[in-house]
Motif scaffolding. Structure first.
Motif, PDB file in Angstrom:
ATOM      1  N   GLU A 191      -4.950  26.234  25.621  1.00 45.22           N
ATOM      2  CA  GLU A 191      -6.063  25.695  25.047  1.00 45.22           C
ATOM      3  C   GLU A 191      -8.031  26.689  25.995  1.00 45.22           C
ATOM      4  O   GLU A 191      -8.092  27.276  25.323  1.00 45.22           O
ATOM      5  CB  GLU A 191      -5.751  24.776  23.890  1.00 45.22           C
ATOM      6  N   LEU A 247      -9.741  29.860  24.237  1.00 38.56           N
ATOM      7  CA  LEU A 247     -10.823  29.724  23.642  1.00 38.56           C
ATOM      8  C   LEU A 247     -11.878  30.105  25.012  1.00 38.56           C
ATOM      9  O   LEU A 247     -12.630  31.188  23.993  1.00 38.56           O
ATOM     10  CB  LEU A 247     -11.247  28.281  23.820  1.00 38.56           C
ATOM     11  N   ALA A 275     -11.636  34.320  24.875  1.00 37.88           N
ATOM     12  CA  ALA A 275     -12.181  34.263  23.460  1.00 37.88           C
ATOM     13  C   ALA A 275     -13.636  34.466  23.127  1.00 37.88           C
ATOM     14  O   ALA A 275     -14.331  35.720  22.818  1.00 37.88           O
ATOM     15  CB  ALA A 275     -11.834  33.772  21.771  1.00 37.88           C
ATOM     16  N   LEU A 276     -14.298  33.859  23.792  1.00 36.09           N
ATOM     17  CA  LEU A 276     -16.060  33.945  23.921  1.00 36.09           C
ATOM     18  C   LEU A 276     -16.154  34.824  24.818  1.00 36.09           C
ATOM     19  O   LEU A 276     -17.425  35.046  24.528  1.00 36.09           O
ATOM     20  CB  LEU A 276     -16.089  31.961  23.795  1.00 36.09           C
ATOM     21  N   ALA A 300     -16.427  38.338  23.438  1.00 34.99           N
ATOM     22  CA  ALA A 300     -17.443  37.627  22.690  1.00 34.99           C
ATOM     23  C   ALA A 300     -18.443  37.971  23.139  1.00 34.99           C
ATOM     24  O   ALA A 300     -19.612  37.253  22.903  1.00 34.99           O
ATOM     25  CB  ALA A 300     -17.424  37.390  21.250  1.00 34.99           C
ATOM     26  N   HIS A 351     -22.556  39.590  22.389  1.00 35.01           N
ATOM     27  CA  HIS A 351     -22.219  39.290  20.393  1.00 35.01           C
ATOM     28  C   HIS A 351     -23.048  39.739  19.628  1.00 35.01           C
ATOM     29  O   HIS A 351     -23.318  39.524  18.486  1.00 35.01           O
ATOM     30  CB  HIS A 351     -23.122  37.729  20.473  1.00 35.01           C
ATOM     31  N   GLU A 352     -24.516  40.765  20.405  1.00 38.74           N
ATOM     32  CA  GLU A 352     -25.404  41.373  19.667  1.00 38.74           C
ATOM     33  C   GLU A 352     -23.847  42.024  18.735  1.00 38.74           C
ATOM     34  O   GLU A 352     -24.541  42.952  17.847  1.00 38.74           O
ATOM     35  CB  GLU A 352     -26.412  41.928  20.007  1.00 38.74           C
ATOM     36  N   ARG A 353     -23.570  42.805  19.328  1.00 34.66           N
ATOM     37  CA  ARG A 353     -22.441  44.579  19.118  1.00 34.66           C
ATOM     38  C   ARG A 353     -21.358  43.609  18.148  1.00 34.66           C
ATOM     39  O   ARG A 353     -20.757  42.714  18.569  1.00 34.66           O
ATOM     40  CB  ARG A 353     -21.955  44.507  20.300  1.00 34.66           C
ATOM     41  N   VAL A 371     -17.636  40.994  19.426  1.00 35.24           N
ATOM     42  CA  VAL A 371     -16.930  39.685  18.195  1.00 35.24           C
ATOM     43  C   VAL A 371     -15.840  39.843  17.811  1.00 35.24           C
ATOM     44  O   VAL A 371     -15.042  38.865  17.461  1.00 35.24           O
ATOM     45  CB  VAL A 371     -18.367  39.945  17.442  1.00 35.24           C
ATOM     46  N   GLY A 412     -12.285  39.505  20.463  1.00 37.59           N
ATOM     47  CA  GLY A 412     -12.774  38.046  20.414  1.00 37.59           C
ATOM     48  C   GLY A 412     -11.560  37.374  19.093  1.00 37.59           C
ATOM     49  O   GLY A 412     -10.941  36.619  19.974  1.00 37.59           O
ATOM     50  N   LEU A 413     -12.067  37.855  17.873  1.00 39.99           N
ATOM     51  CA  LEU A 413     -11.988  37.257  16.825  1.00 39.99           C
ATOM     52  C   LEU A 413     -10.670  37.454  17.162  1.00 39.99           C
ATOM     53  O   LEU A 413      -9.609  36.338  16.729  1.00 39.99           O
ATOM     54  CB  LEU A 413     -12.000  37.276  16.056  1.00 39.99           C
ATOM     55  N   PHE A 430      -8.311  35.638  19.801  1.00 40.73           N
ATOM     56  CA  PHE A 430      -8.329  34.522  19.559  1.00 40.73           C
ATOM     57  C   PHE A 430      -7.290  33.758  18.208  1.00 40.73           C
ATOM     58  O   PHE A 430      -6.484  33.653  18.737  1.00 40.73           O
ATOM     59  CB  PHE A 430      -9.820  33.653  18.983  1.00 40.73           C
ATOM     60  N   ILE A 431      -7.319  34.838  16.907  1.00 34.54           N
ATOM     61  CA  ILE A 431      -6.393  34.445  16.606  1.00 34.54           C
ATOM     62  C   ILE A 431      -4.515  34.668  17.036  1.00 34.54           C
ATOM     63  O   ILE A 431      -3.944  33.873  16.709  1.00 34.54           O
ATOM     64  CB  ILE A 431      -6.304  35.744  15.131  1.00 34.54           C
ATOM     65  N   ARG A 468      -4.287  31.379  18.688  1.00 40.81           N
ATOM     66  CA  ARG A 468      -3.984  30.368  17.666  1.00 40.81           C
ATOM     67  C   ARG A 468      -2.612  30.729  17.373  1.00 40.81           C
ATOM     68  O   ARG A 468      -1.446  29.681  17.539  1.00 40.81           O
ATOM     69  CB  ARG A 468      -5.418  30.608  16.965  1.00 40.81           C
ATOM     70  N   VAL A 469      -1.479  31.217  16.978  1.00 40.64           N
ATOM     71  CA  VAL A 469      -0.472  31.370  16.295  1.00 40.64           C
ATOM     72  C   VAL A 469       0.242  31.585  16.707  1.00 40.64           C
ATOM     73  O   VAL A 469       1.314  30.451  17.000  1.00 40.64           O
ATOM     74  CB  VAL A 469      -0.951  32.904  15.445  1.00 40.64           C
TER      75      VAL A 469
END
Lengths: 459, 448
Positions: B151, B155, B158-159, B162, B165-167, B171, B174-175, B178-179, B182-183
């Protein structure tokens, strides 16, 4: 039975609420309220230290009633959890939306939640349930009248019938109609815990009311305590299994609905609904491990979701309405707020090294034998909740270089969040602090099952 | 605790201490300079590498095949016990040593690469946390502990994707990663729970093979279920077909993190998990063939799609995917040391390639200067095998990345559409109960 420690803390907060309501301005009221919470925490800590070891778990008879001087395990930690919730609800409350009377209402709600922890008989619990309803509905109505909102209506529409069910259930139990009493109480708890289909008030209230007030009302989860206190031994039957199935369904559906919200407040609301569903599922477990997992989840949810929601409140006070449609923040501008948001959110969805991980592990491991298929719903719900948290984090704290002038956490906010994060991380590394009750299942200390530490029954 | 046990504990403890030393002062507003930050991470992973080397030497010197360290009972409730146990054997020690060396080197490399970058501290904190997560995964004595580190790796991955993170795109990617994680983590956690339910434990125990592995349940259905769940978990972390679309997109992160995550360590954790699960694969030929199938399909897909990529990082991502697919095929065929050597070799080469990728044009010019003319194009041997009639179709297929992204989009959008419908019904119902309509947009509720 009466427990001394939470009642002492309740008295401190209840008295302070009187003075907070009379403060001329919100900033002063918040300072006083924060001081009161600190004092209550101090009193509770000193009393716990004095009583620790000498009278651990023991009871005395006072005017014919059993009085417990010091709790064990989750009973001991629950009042601290409630006070930490208060620290967040007050410490991170934006003054624009939390005036002196709202802050006083927050203190009263937490005081009543603490008093709840000090009782175990249905009659006393019903009276406190009613008082909480009156305080919350009164403050929501006052705010609606003052600002032209409509937060009170959904709350009253759902919670007034729940209060009626509590009264009915209590009377039924008093007069020996056990099945009617149990059913009425369970339905009331389902409404209070926002279990689907009785959940509608919670996302709506979170979207409309001051978040500090909502947290004081929701996070201590009196329904969970009522479940433990009144039905500590009610597991394994068809009713319990039904309750578990509804809880698991709420956990999964709440988590899935949280992922599609466009409003940070409602997303947090569904996160809470999902987690209360999982707690309800765990409480109906026959296994000690699963039930302890549910109790830990209850405490983790109270701490983590309070911090998470109040961080949203703090961010909203700086930035305005928080939409999840377009990313609009910058991690670099408010790093501590972003870190707090992420850590608290993930603590509630079982991030390793936090107490949430322990809670979920126990909940899943304990429930799989009794509910081999439904048990996996917990895993699915936790995965979806994690996606909800990460999505909110990315949308709220990334996507723009523009500096809108928002400031990072203030010193007071840092300390309030540090306390909660410290508790969650410490609990994650040393979970035995929270699992000190050992193998005895939650509710045994209330009902005194054979093998429980007190070995005293109230029947 | 003997010295061997102590050094093994240090392999996990040192990165965790580095995380603490970086994170706690930062939370209270104390910031260190770049030199101190990179030194902390470098020293922690240098120490971890030295400790892993000492553990390896100690084990070889004492003639032991494995070493188990019990750190204590974490949770004890009734029959259920969560015990912290580290396991050093022929699989975990090389992996732990290799991971510590690579993370340490990346730490040293990044000091110049990310000099004066605004997220310098964040990068190092996440790198240390990632390293700690990896060491926990590889030295775990049970699958429960693997999940713990697994885990953390997800995490931090993904971070770091991203990181800029201004673009919007990093992001978004990264999401997406992460998805996917997680799945797929649902598979790992479900396998753990099922093993506890059926076997009573998820510990790795010696079974006569080259290293300790999971105890297979006695019934075939459970073996198949656990095997498939573990394969599902591996597919997410190792970007296997059809879930691998996140990997080329993950290259949006800083180059050093791309090298360590997607070139060397993170993508190989899936094969590591399957190597630990070899008794399960041996117990069910069906699952072993599923592993071979997924690996072969991924290798073909990665090789095929990689050929039409026009940027170096995407090309390297697909090359990674291809090699990890081949490693899965080797595992599915029941090999042990071949995939381990393959992992180490591939990880080293690929991380070096990714680290050098920003200097591609520079390197190309050097090469041209050295040979004194244009570098000749790679001959299309494999492409020539494809009949002419199929070439346009296959080219389109490769450009569309095998249509797997479209397929996933269909599934995810379908799910979102259904849930939005349920949300609308819920608001309608709540509106009926409350006696007023519910709004959908943020703020509309608050303004009421």
């Amino acid at each position: 039975m009466i427990r001394v420690q939470p009642l002492l803390a309740a008295v401190v907060l209840g008295s302070a609420a009187h003075w907070v309501a009379r403060c001329p301005d919100a900033r002063q009221a918040r300072g006083l309220a924060s001081g009161a919470v600190g004092a209550a925490l101090g009193v509770l800590a000193v009393v716990s230290l004095v009583l620790h070891g000498s009278v651990d778990g023991s009871e005395v008879l006072l005017w014919g009633r059993r009085v417990q001087l010091a709790g064990r395990g989750w009973e001991a930690s629950a009042p601290f959890v409630d006070l930490l919730v208060a620290a967040l609800a007050v410490g991170l409350a934006p003054v624009a939306s939390h005036g002196p009377r709202t802050l006083a209402a927050i203190l009263r709600l937490i005081a009543l939640a603490l008093a709840f922890l000090g009782m175990s008989e249905p009659l006393g619990l019903a009276a406190l349930w009613g008082l909480q309803f009156v305080v919350a509905a009164g403050e929501l109505r006052r705010l609606d009248e003052a600002h032209g909102g409509s937060a009170a209506k959904p709350f009253v529409r759902y919670q007034a019938p729940a209060l009626g069910l509590v009264v009915l259930g209590t009377l039924a139990l008093l007069f020996g109609f056990r099945s009617l009493g149990v059913t009425a109480w369970l339905m009331a708890i389902a409404v209070r815990e926002a279990v689907i289909p009785f959940h509608g008030w919670l996302p709506t209230l979170i979207a409309r009311a001051p978040l500090g007030l909502v947290i004081a009302l929701v996070a201590p989860q009196p329904g969970v305590y009522a479940h433990l206190a009144v039905f500590g031994d009610m597991t394994g039957g068809a009713l319990a299994h039904g309750f578990a199935a509804v809880g698991a369904f709420t956990g999964v559906l709440g988590a899935a609905l949280g992922v599609v919200q466009n409003d940070a407040r409602r997303a947090a609301g569904w996160l809470i609904v999902s987690q209360t569903g999982l707690i309800a599922f765990g409480l109906a477990n026959e296994s000690q491990v699963g039930r302890l997992g549910a109790v830990l989840s209850w405490q983790v949810m109270a701490l983590a979701m309070s911090g998470y929601t109040m961080t949203i409140a703090a961010l909203e006070a700086r930035r305005g309405t928080l939409s999840l449609r377009v990313p609009g923040g910058s991690f670099a501008r408010t790093p501590r707020m972003a870190v707090a948001f992420l850590l608290l959110g993930f603590s509630s969805v079982a991030l390793p090294l936090t107490l949430g991980f322990v809670a979920e592990d126990l909940l899943v491991q304990g429930s799989v034998a009794e509910f081999p298929h439904v048990g996996f719903a917990v895993i699915l719900a936790t995965a979806l909740n994690g996606i909800n948290v990460m999505r909110c984090f990315f949308v709220l704290f990334s996507g723009t270089e523009r500096h809108t002038g928002e400031v990072d956490l203030t010193r007071r906010e840092v300390w309030a969040l540090s306390l909660v994060l410290g508790a969650l991380l410490l609990g994650g590394v040393f979970p035995r602090l929270f699992v000190a009750g050992g193998p005895s299942p939650p509710g045994t200390a209330v009902h005194g099952h054979p093998g429980s530490p007190s070995k005293v029954t109230d029947r | 605790m003997g010295w061997l046990e102590f050094v093994l504990t240090c392999v996990v403890a040192l990165p965790l201490v580095a995380c603490l030393l970086l994170a706690v002062p930062a939370w209270f507003g104390v910031r260190f300079g770049e030199r101190v930050i990179s030194a902390m991470v470098g020293v922690a992973f240098g120490g971890a590498a030295a400790a892993a080397l000492a553990a390896l030497a100690g084990m070889l010197g004492s003639g032991r095949d494995s070493l188990e360290v019990t750190l204590g009972r974490w949770v004890v409730v009734g029959d259920y016990t969560f015990e912290w146990r580290l396991l050093a054997d022929h699989l975990s020690v090389p992996f732990a040593l290799f991971a510590a060396v690579l993370v340490g080197l990346i730490g040293v490399f990044s000091r110049r690469y990310l000099h004066r970058e605004r997220g310098f501290f964040r990068f190092y904190l996440l790198l240390a946390l990632f390293g700690a997560g990896v060491e926990i995964v590889v030295l775990a004595g049970a699958l429960d502990q693997v999940f713990f580190g697994w885990e953390l790796v997800g995490l931090t991955s993904a971070l770091l994707i991203a990181f800029f993170h201004e673009r919007a795109k990093p992001v978004e990617h990264g999401l997406r990663a992460f998805i996917t994680y997680r799945v797929c983590d649902v598979g790992l956690l479900s396998a753990i729970v099922w093993l506890h339910h059926r076997v009573g434990s998820s510990r790795f125990v010696p079974d006569g093979g080259p290293w300790a592995g999971l105890v297979a349940p006695s019934d075939t259905a459970s073996v198949v279920a656990v095997g498939l769940l573990l394969l599902w978990a591996s597919m997410g972390k190792s970007a296997q077909v059809p879930l691998g679309g996140w990997l080329p997109r993950a290259m949006e992160g800083p180059t050093p993190s791309s090298a360590i995550f997607y070139g060397s360590i993170s993508v190989h954790l899936g094969p590591y998990l399957l190597l630990r699960a070899s008794p399960i694969l041996q117990g069910s030929p069906g699952v072993a063939w599923a592993v071979v199938g997924v690996g072969a399909l991924t290798a073909a897909h990665g090789s095929f799609v990689g050929r039409v990529q026009t940027d170096i990082k995407s090309l390297l991502a697909y090359a990674s995917m291809t090699q990890v697919g081949l490693i899965l095929v080797e595992i599915g065929f029941g090999l042990h040391y071949v995939p381990l050597i393959h992992i180490c070799g591939h990880a080293t080469i690929r991380s070096l390639e990714i680290l050098r990728s920003p200097s591609l044009l520079h390197d190309h010019h050097h090469l041209e200067q050295a040979v004194g003319r244009q570098v000749p194009r790679t001959p299309f041997h494999i492409e020539r095998l494809v009949p002419n009639a199929f070439r346009p179709w296959m080219y389109r297929h490769a450009l569309e990345r095998g249509y797997f992204d479209s397929l996933l989009r269909l599934v995810v959008h379908g799910f979102m559409r259904v849930m939005r419908g349920v949300d609308r019904i819920d608001r309608w119902w709540t509106g009926k109960v409350v006696g007023e309509p519910m709004r959908i947009d943020a703020g509309e509720e608050q303004r009421r």
